[in-house]
Scaffold this active site. Structure first.
Site, PDB file in Angstrom:
ATOM      1  N   PHE A   1     -32.381 -14.637 -19.430  1.00  0.00           N
ATOM      2  CA  PHE A   1     -31.739 -13.973 -18.283  1.00  0.00           C
ATOM      3  C   PHE A   1     -32.657 -12.741 -18.055  1.00  0.00           C
ATOM      4  CE2 PHE A   1     -29.259  -9.863 -18.186  1.00  0.00           C
ATOM      5  CZ  PHE A   1     -28.974  -9.961 -16.600  1.00  0.00           C
TER       6      PHE A   1
ATOM      7  N   ALA B   1     -39.785 -25.805 -20.726  1.00  0.00           N
ATOM      8  CA  ALA B   1     -39.845 -25.391 -19.382  1.00  0.00           C
ATOM      9  C   ALA B   1     -38.779 -26.065 -18.555  1.00  0.00           C
ATOM     10  CB  ALA B   1     -41.540 -25.556 -18.719  1.00  0.00           C
TER      11      ALA B   1
ATOM     12  N   ASP C   1     -41.647 -24.145 -30.058  1.00  0.00           N
ATOM     13  CA  ASP C   1     -40.625 -23.768 -30.858  1.00  0.00           C
ATOM     14  C   ASP C   1     -41.115 -22.782 -31.833  1.00  0.00           C
ATOM     15  OD1 ASP C   1     -38.373 -23.600 -32.675  1.00  0.00           O
ATOM     16  OD2 ASP C   1     -37.734 -25.247 -32.256  1.00  0.00           O
TER      17      ASP C   1
ATOM     18  N   ALA D   1     -37.591 -14.000 -27.195  1.00  0.00           N
ATOM     19  CA  ALA D   1     -36.871 -15.197 -27.683  1.00  0.00           C
ATOM     20  C   ALA D   1     -36.219 -14.541 -28.852  1.00  0.00           C
ATOM     21  CB  ALA D   1     -37.695 -16.095 -28.012  1.00  0.00           C
TER      22      ALA D   1
ATOM     23  N   SER E   1     -32.108  -4.791 -30.071  1.00  0.00           N
ATOM     24  CA  SER E   1     -30.633  -4.338 -29.765  1.00  0.00           C
ATOM     25  C   SER E   1     -30.134  -2.975 -30.054  1.00  0.00           C
ATOM     26  CB  SER E   1     -29.777  -5.215 -30.324  1.00  0.00           C
ATOM     27  OG  SER E   1     -28.290  -5.080 -30.025  1.00  0.00           O
TER      28      SER E   1
ATOM     29  N   TYR F   1     -26.156 -10.550 -36.302  1.00  0.00           N
ATOM     30  CA  TYR F   1     -27.337 -10.589 -35.286  1.00  0.00           C
ATOM     31  C   TYR F   1     -28.163  -9.206 -35.304  1.00  0.00           C
ATOM     32  CZ  TYR F   1     -29.466  -9.756 -30.438  1.00  0.00           C
ATOM     33  OH  TYR F   1     -29.981  -9.342 -29.459  1.00  0.00           O
TER      34      TYR F   1
ATOM     35  N   SER G   1     -29.201  -1.924 -16.389  1.00  0.00           N
ATOM     36  CA  SER G   1     -29.192  -2.867 -15.373  1.00  0.00           C
ATOM     37  C   SER G   1     -30.453  -3.821 -15.717  1.00  0.00           C
ATOM     38  CB  SER G   1     -29.317  -2.462 -13.916  1.00  0.00           C
ATOM     39  OG  SER G   1     -30.535  -1.829 -13.747  1.00  0.00           O
TER      40      SER G   1
END
Length: 315
Positions: free
Chosen positions: A12, A35, A48, A69, A114, A139, A204
């Protein structure tokens, strides 16, 4: 800095960042497992990060790496040890990539962490860069461990570290909690939010991408931690109302007492959902604005209404 690598480029935030950078003066590469839906002007590397034995090709000849990632938005956990699964993806893979970045002479490493590192809710004042970390979930624990590992690993090297802790990132294709909220509002079902008066900081997609882009170049960003948001905090009820206006709906807000909501959430094992919907989580982003002269763009309510309209058009 002209050559930028974006990890998690299919995601995203990653896809939007690649689009923005590719339209500028950057040579952009996206690191992905597989991809798909490529952005024009972006070269893709299929790697990976958790399993690859050699990451040298992923870091070669880049001026800056933006590391997005990781493992997140796990709705149905199947791993026997979720914390270790988060650690492998969000800490172990991050440090391996950063070590290769140092060896390859990458000048700047931007780590997207985060706000969960700071905690699940705020009380007397918003979180800022001096707030003591108090991660509330696996997380967030893995993100904090990655931050601490990066500081040690990159200290004294030529690779500059920038850490960004965003709160909830919203947009029409946002995953996780915002996607669930969007679907819930779209149903038109009555919602037990009539008594909610919390305050939540959100950011946003456009504002976050703009801030990351600024951090790629700005000399004052080196070695810094930033908390960022739109600046105008909003209650969960106001968020729902703005989305509903965009959808052309009039949601029914039921005034359920907080004590009943709390008891119900505990009985159902949904304490985390209760915290996200009914408690406050505020961020002070003044450091980003003062040090980097960053100014978040747009109006949060208008942006949410626009997302509601787009959602209604797609349904």
């Amino acid at each position: 800095m002209r050559r930028v690598l974006v990890t998690g480029a299919n995601g995203f935030i990653g896809k939007a960042l690649c689009q923005t950078l590719a339209m500028g003066c950057y040579e952009v590469s996206g690191l992905v497992r597989i991809a798909r839906e490529p952005v024009q002007g972006v070269e893709y590397l299929e790697v990976d990060l958790e399993t690859s034995d050699d990451l040298s090709a992923a870091c070669q000849d880049f001026d800056c790496i933006v590391h997005l990632a990781g493992r997140a938005h796990v709705l149905s956990e199947h791993d026997e040890n979720p914390l270790e699964a988060f650690r492998r993806a969000n800490c172990g893979a991050t440090l391996r990539l950063a070590q290769q970045a140092v060896e390859s002479g990458v000048r700047r490493f931007i780590f997207i962490s985060s706000i969960g590192v700071n905690g699940a809710e705020t009380f007397a004042k918003p979180f800022d860069e001096f707030s003591r970390p108090k991660p509330h979930a696996d997380y967030a624990i893995s993100k904090l461990e990655a931050e601490e590992g990066l500081k040690k690993l990159l200290a004294g090297t030529q690779t500059e570290l920038v850490i960004i802790r965003p709160p909830l990132v919203y947009g029409i294709d946002a995953p996780g909690n915002f996607a669930r909220l969007l679907k819930l509002v779209a149903t038109g079902l009555p919602l037990p939010l009539g008594g909610s008066s919390n305050r939540r900081s959100i950011v946003s997609l456009e504002n976050l991408v703009g801030f990351i882009s600024l951090c790629i170049e700005h000399p004052a960003a080196a070695g810094q931690l930033f908390l960022v948001s739109d600046g105008g905090d909003i209650s969960t009820t106001e968020m729902v109302m703005a989305l509903a206006r965009g959808m052309g709906k009039k949601p029914l807000m039921l005034p359920v007492p907080d004590v009943l909501l709390k008891i119900g959430a505990k009985l159902l094992g949904k304490e985390s959902l209760y915290t996200q919907l009914y408690r406050s989580l505020q961020v002070d982003s003044s450091k980003a604005q003062c040090l980097l002269d960053w100014k978040p763009q747009g109006n949060t309510f208008e942006a949410l209404e626009k997302i509601g309209r787009l959602c209604a058009d797609q349904c």
